[in-house]
Design an enzyme around this catalytic site. Sequence first.
Site, PDB file in Angstrom:
ATOM      1  N   TYR A  13       8.489  16.950   3.056  1.00 59.72           N
ATOM      2  CA  TYR A  13       9.222  15.720   3.352  1.00 59.72           C
ATOM      3  C   TYR A  13       9.809  15.106   2.083  1.00 59.72           C
ATOM      4  O   TYR A  13      10.830  14.414   2.124  1.00 59.72           O
ATOM      5  CB  TYR A  13       8.305  14.730   4.071  1.00 59.72           C
ATOM      6  CG  TYR A  13       9.050  13.708   4.892  1.00 59.72           C
ATOM      7  CD1 TYR A  13       9.984  14.097   5.845  1.00 59.72           C
ATOM      8  CD2 TYR A  13       8.822  12.347   4.725  1.00 59.72           C
ATOM      9  CE1 TYR A  13      10.670  13.167   6.610  1.00 59.72           C
ATOM     10  CE2 TYR A  13       9.494  11.402   5.487  1.00 59.72           C
ATOM     11  CZ  TYR A  13      10.421  11.821   6.422  1.00 59.72           C
ATOM     12  OH  TYR A  13      11.111  10.892   7.177  1.00 59.72           O
ATOM     13  N   LYS A  38      11.615   6.462   3.029  1.00 59.78           N
ATOM     14  CA  LYS A  38      11.006   5.759   4.156  1.00 59.78           C
ATOM     15  C   LYS A  38      10.026   4.686   3.681  1.00 59.78           C
ATOM     16  O   LYS A  38       9.888   3.636   4.317  1.00 59.78           O
ATOM     17  CB  LYS A  38      10.297   6.753   5.077  1.00 59.78           C
ATOM     18  CG  LYS A  38      11.233   7.676   5.845  1.00 59.78           C
ATOM     19  CD  LYS A  38      12.150   6.924   6.791  1.00 59.78           C
ATOM     20  CE  LYS A  38      12.934   7.868   7.682  1.00 59.78           C
ATOM     21  NZ  LYS A  38      13.884   7.161   8.574  1.00 59.78           N
TER      22      LYS A  38
END
Length: 260
Positions: free
Chosen positions: A160, A167
């Site tokens: 990720y 995020k």
Amino acid sequence: MENLLNFTGKNIVVMGVANDRSIAWGIAKTLFSAGAHITFTYRKERSLSKLEKLLSTVDPSTYSVVQCDVNSDDSIQEAFTTIGTERKVIHGIVHSVASSLSEDLKNRFLETSREGYAFAQDTSAYSLIAVAKAAHPYMTDQGSIVTMSYLGAERVLDGYNVMGIAKAALEANVRYLAADIGRDNIRVNAISAGAVKTISAKAVPSFNQILNKIEETAPLRRNITQQEVANMTLVMLSPISSGVTGETTYVDAGYNILGI
């Protein structure tokens, strides 16, 4: 309860529809069924053509489409000026926009480029602030902004990488925006959705392994659906959640509570 989820006469902006698997499209379908008028934003002509195909069977009186490049302040301002002029009031915004350079997901995190880091932050995190600023003058009737996050904001998830940092910044933006514009009766919240098979998710090399692990270990022993994320988004846009702001709500079959 049903009356509180009735969006008839409400104007909602939905950003980030890529195809029929997009979380944003699932939310839009649910908003349509609740009676909302939706303004969709798109970035490029390719996105517009895909969006038009999805909307081919939808009543044209229930939606409008506006171009908006979230990497451009001028484009964002023009888009929301257009929306505000046409609709007068914006009752809600679904911010489902995120992107990174593909190599920054495939390579080691150590090799994240300065350009890639800045692009992921600008597109996935700063865009929420820019959108809130442009929409602010038109959110005069208990507005609600909902953005989409992911567990990678607080935990290291293989592959990720730079999106996890973006995020994390997005969730911090939610808190700071909520504190700032709460005085104007505008709420800002995030939904941290579990793994859903979207185009963005497939860009994460370990996505299939993540799906399998959630199904095996999450408290509900399954993955979540596009519809479940849409349902919670409607709640966060509606008066049902009128006392909730600055929060990240998990829709992930309980996976986030585990220490694994």
